[in-house]
Design an enzyme around this catalytic site. Structure first.
Site, PDB file in Angstrom:
ATOM      1  N   LEU A  96      15.014  23.687 -38.503  1.00  0.00           N
ATOM      2  CA  LEU A  96      14.093  24.440 -39.345  1.00  0.00           C
ATOM      3  C   LEU A  96      13.173  23.555 -40.158  1.00  0.00           C
ATOM      4  CD1 LEU A  96      16.489  27.223 -40.702  1.00  0.00           C
ATOM      5  CD2 LEU A  96      14.829  27.400 -38.841  1.00  0.00           C
ATOM      6  N   GLY A  97      13.635  22.386 -40.553  1.00  0.00           N
ATOM      7  CA  GLY A  97      12.806  21.509 -41.378  1.00  0.00           C
ATOM      8  C   GLY A  97      13.599  20.317 -41.861  1.00  0.00           C
ATOM      9  N   GLY A 130      13.567  16.960 -45.105  1.00  0.00           N
ATOM     10  CA  GLY A 130      12.999  16.324 -46.281  1.00  0.00           C
ATOM     11  C   GLY A 130      13.510  14.906 -46.378  1.00  0.00           C
ATOM     12  N   GLY A 131      13.314  14.301 -47.548  1.00  0.00           N
ATOM     13  CA  GLY A 131      13.717  12.913 -47.692  1.00  0.00           C
ATOM     14  C   GLY A 131      15.216  12.697 -47.590  1.00  0.00           C
ATOM     15  N   VAL A 176      17.539  20.519 -42.130  1.00  0.00           N
ATOM     16  CA  VAL A 176      18.039  21.891 -42.171  1.00  0.00           C
ATOM     17  C   VAL A 176      17.942  22.511 -40.780  1.00  0.00           C
ATOM     18  CG1 VAL A 176      17.829  24.164 -43.231  1.00  0.00           C
ATOM     19  CG2 VAL A 176      17.304  22.115 -44.568  1.00  0.00           C
ATOM     20  N   ASP A 197      10.687  18.448 -58.131  1.00  0.00           N
ATOM     21  CA  ASP A 197       9.930  18.433 -56.869  1.00  0.00           C
ATOM     22  C   ASP A 197       9.395  19.831 -56.559  1.00  0.00           C
ATOM     23  OD1 ASP A 197       8.801  17.123 -54.696  1.00  0.00           O
ATOM     24  OD2 ASP A 197      10.561  17.367 -53.422  1.00  0.00           O
TER      25      ASP A 197
END
Length: 371
Positions: A89-90, A92-93, A97, A239
Site C-alpha cells: 500500500l505504501g 515511509g522512512g 505498509v 510530520d
C-alpha cells in the site's frame, strides 16, 4: 591512542551515534528528495560526510536501498505469521505498509513492517517500538487503531484497521491540473473514489458537502481535533502533511504515521539536533533544528501548510534548490492563498496564514484554538 582502536575490533564498523542519526535522516529524506538528501546532509555535516557516503554505499551494495520505483516493484513475502500479504500500500522512512488478510479472524488489515534496511541499525527497533507504543495508547476516532502487535522471523510489525480511501496527497495529485475555483466538496469524493478504484455512488458524508474551501476547512478541523487530543497527551506528531491524512469513502478523516512522534519537550528529537520530517511542511524552528522551540505550534504550522495546499492545490513555498526552499520557509512570506484561489474569502485566508505564522508566538496556541 592506537591501542584504543584495537581494544574493540568491531568499533570501526559500527556507526557512531551521530553518524547513525544522520543515516536515519538520510534514508527518511531520500523518500521524497532522492539523492539530493545525501548531498544536502554532506554539505551540512562536512566532518561526517565521508563516513555518511561510505555507509550509504554499503547499504546500496547490500541491496538495502532501492529507488521508489524499484521498491514498489520488488516482490514481497506471501506470508508473515497469521497474515497473508496481498498488496503493497505504501512506505515511509521507517516502515512499509501492506494490505494483508489476518486469516485467524478472517479480516483485512493494514500491516506495517519495519523497513528491511532499518534492521541494519541498532536503534531501528526502538523507533518502531516507539511508534507502536504511541499509537496504541491513543483512542480517538481520528486516529487509526492498532489491532495487534508482534514479531515474526525477526521482523517487528503491527496491524491496523484497513482504511478504504486515499490520502489528501492522493486528492491533490488527482486534482492538480484543475482550478480550485471550479471545485466543490463532491470532487473530494471523486478523487478518493478514483484512488480506491471504487465506482460506488458518493457517500452521503458531510465532509463532501458544500464548496471546495468549506470541505477543506472541515477536513483540517477534524485533523486539528485529533492533533489536539494527541498534544494533550504530551505527544508531538512532527510530520503533518497531506500524505499522513487519510480520507475514507464514508467520510472519515484519519491522522496516520506516528513514526516521528515524540514526547513534547523531549531533548532527544535527534541526537544531532537535525531535522526530521518533510521539508516543505516543516516549521521554521524545525528547519533550524531548534529543539527547545518545537512544540504543539510546530504541528499547527504543518497543518497550516496542508490547508494552504488543499485550498490552492499548490504548496506555499516551492524551489528545486533545497537551500532556496529553506530560505523561503525561514523568511515566511508565502503568496496569499487568494491569489491562487480567487474564490477564497478573507476569513479563510486569515485562518490559513495565522496557522503558518513565521514566529510560533503569532500562530494559534493550540490545534483547538479558533480565530
Amino acid at each position: 591512542m592506537t591501542n584504543e582502536r584495537h581494544d574493540d575490533p568491531e568499533r570501526s564498523t559500527r556507526p557512531t551515534p551521530q553518524l547513525e542519526e544522520l543515516v536515519f535522516e538520510c534514508l527518511e529524506r531520500m523518500e521524497t528528495e532522492g539523492t539530493a538528501a545525501l548531498e544536502a546532509l554532506c554539505a551540512q555535516h562536512p566532518a561526517q560526510s565521508e563516513d555518511l557516503r561510505a555507509r550509504l554505499h554499503t547499504l546500496h551494495k547490500a541491496g538495502l536501498i532501492e529507488t521508489a520505483g524499484a521498491a514498489a516493484a520488488q516482490a514481497f513475502p506471501e506470508r508473515l505469521g497469521d497474515f497473508r500479504l496481498l498488496e503493497r500500500l505504501g512506505e515511509g522512512g521507517m516502515g512499509v505498509v501492506y494490505l494483508a488478510r489476518q486469516e485467524s479472524l478472517g479480516r483485512e488489515v493494514a500491516l506495517k513492517l519495519i523497513r528491511p534496511e532499518q534492521l541494519f541499525f541498532p536503534g531501528a527497533r526502538e523507533r518502531f517500538r516507539r511508534e507502536v507504543e504511541t499509537v496504541a495508547r491513543l483512542n480517538h476516532p481520528g486516529i487509526v487503531p492498532i489491532h495487534t502487535v508482534g514479531e515474526e522471523g525477526g521482523i517487528p510489525y503491527f496491524a491496523m484497521e484497513r482504511l478504504v480511501g486515499g490520502s489528501l496527497a492522493d486528492v491533490i495529485d488527482h486534482l492538480k491540473d484543475e482550478s480550485p475555483t471550479q471545485l466543490s466538496g463532491a470532487d473530494l469524493d471523486r478523487a478518493i473514489a478514483a484512488h480506491a478504484h471504487d465506482a460506488a455512488p458518493p457517500a452521503p458524508a458531510a465532509v463532501f458537502a458544500g464548496r471546495w474551501h468549506e470541505a477543506c476547512l472541515r477536513i483540517v478541523r477534524e485533523v486539528a481535533e485529533a492533533l489536539e487530543y494527541v498534544h494533550r497527551r504530551g505527544v508531538l506528531h512532527r510530520d503533518i502533511k497531506p500524505s499522513n491524512v487519510m480520507l475514507t469513502r464514508d467520510g472519515r478523516v484519519m491522522l496516520v504515521d506516528f513514526g516521528l512522534a515524540t514526547a513534547e519537550g523531549s531533548a532527544r528529537m535527534t541526537r544531532t539536533g537535525s531535522q526530521l520530517g518533510s521539508l516543505a511542511y516543516m516549521a521554521p524552528e524545525q528547519l533550524r533544528g531548534d529543539t527547545a522551540a518545537i512544540d504543539a505550534r510546530s504541528d499547527v504550522y504543518s497543518l497550516g501548510v496542508t490547508l494552504y495546499e488543499l485550498l490552492t492545490l499548490r504548496l506555499p513555498f516551492v524551489d528545486p534548490k533545497q537551500s532556496e526552499l529553506r530560505r523561503q520557509i525561514a523568511e515566511g512570506r508565502p503568496p496569499a492563498p487568494s491569489k491562487r484561489n480567487q474564490s477564497l474569502d478573507r476569513d479563510v485566508e486569515t485562518v490559513c496564514l495565522h496557522a503558518m505564522a513565521n514566529d510560533p508566538k503569532h500562530r494559534y496556541a493550540s490545534a483547538a484554538e479558533r480565530s
